[in-house]
Design an enzyme around this catalytic site. Sequence first.
Site, short mmCIF file in Angstrom:
data_model
loop_
_atom_site.label_atom_id
_atom_site.label_comp_id
_atom_site.label_asym_id
_atom_site.label_seq_id
_atom_site.Cartn_x
_atom_site.Cartn_y
_atom_site.Cartn_z
N TYR A 156 -5.12 -32.97 23.14
CA TYR A 156 -6.18 -31.96 23.07
C TYR A 156 -5.59 -30.55 23.27
O TYR A 156 -6.09 -29.57 22.74
CB TYR A 156 -7.27 -32.27 24.10
CG TYR A 156 -8.63 -31.70 23.76
CD1 TYR A 156 -9.26 -32.00 22.56
CD2 TYR A 156 -9.29 -30.86 24.65
CE1 TYR A 156 -10.51 -31.48 22.25
CE2 TYR A 156 -10.55 -30.34 24.37
CZ TYR A 156 -11.15 -30.65 23.15
OH TYR A 156 -12.39 -30.13 22.87
N LYS A 163 -11.45 -24.67 25.85
CA LYS A 163 -12.73 -25.18 26.36
C LYS A 163 -12.90 -24.83 27.84
O LYS A 163 -14.02 -24.59 28.30
CB LYS A 163 -12.84 -26.69 26.17
CG LYS A 163 -12.95 -27.16 24.72
CD LYS A 163 -14.19 -26.65 24.01
CE LYS A 163 -14.42 -27.38 22.69
NZ LYS A 163 -15.45 -26.71 21.87
#
Length: 262
Positions: A156, A163
């Site tokens: 990720y 995020k």
Amino acid sequence: MKILAGKRGLIMGVANDHSIAYGIAQKCAEAGATLALTYQNDMLAKRVIPLAESLGSDLTLPCDVGAEGGIEEMAATLQKTWGQVDFVVHAIAFADKSELRGPYLNTSRDNFNNAMLISCYSMTELARAMLPMMEEKGGSMTTLTYLGANRITPNYNVMGVAKAALEASVRYLAVDLGKHNIRVNAISAGPVKTLAGAAISGARHVFRHSESQAPLKRNPDMDEVGRAGLYFASDLSSGVTGEVHYVDGGYHHIGVPTAETE
Ligand code: NAD
């Protein structure tokens, strides 16, 4: 009961009928909302315009959030057309696919900046651009995030960092906009099969692992994330702001899985 009857909502981030933004748009349309949808570029317009029409929407606007002035231009058109908006859904993220694999350590400066700009800063820019359309009546802004903001999930990488910054932005924006009765929240969805999701290397492993370890023994479907979006868009969540709300079958609670689920 049509809980969004008479309400107007801006939905950003529909690429196709598998997009999380489309799932939320469907639930909001079913609840009686009038919607405007944005599309990133001309190629996506061909898909987004018919999807908007299927939701009873005749307002679709181009908006590349990475382009200088892109958000302001879209907002100016929306202000001329509608004047006032009740809710906004921001379901936009991007990072170079070649860096959604391998070590985070190798993240390039350009990809870091671009991922932060598109996946995080766009929410702040959008909040500023939408304020004149929302400050009189109040309203709601919702963005989408993922567990990779707080925990390490494979590959990720820079998206997790973006995020994390997005979730912090939600809290700061909740304070800035709270005085206008505008609520700002994030939905942290479990893995959903979408274009953006497929860009992350090893997505299938993450999908299966979350499915098997989540207390509900499944990942959320579009309808479930859509209904959470409806909750945040509507007065059902009138007392909630600055929140990161997990729709992941409870997966984020698990520290060590029980032996029988291994
Ligand atoms: P998706 O590919 O359907 O949607 C991503 C959207 O981002 C697309 O509509 C794309 O056009 C838009 N976008 C990218 N760059 C843009 C730009 N420069 N300007 C304007 N729009 C741009 O995938 P999705 O999974 O529905 O993603 C929506 C949101 O949900 C993202 O923020 C994603 O990180 C988040 N999310 C996804 C999952 C998942 O498993 N799919 C889980 C948690 C959170």
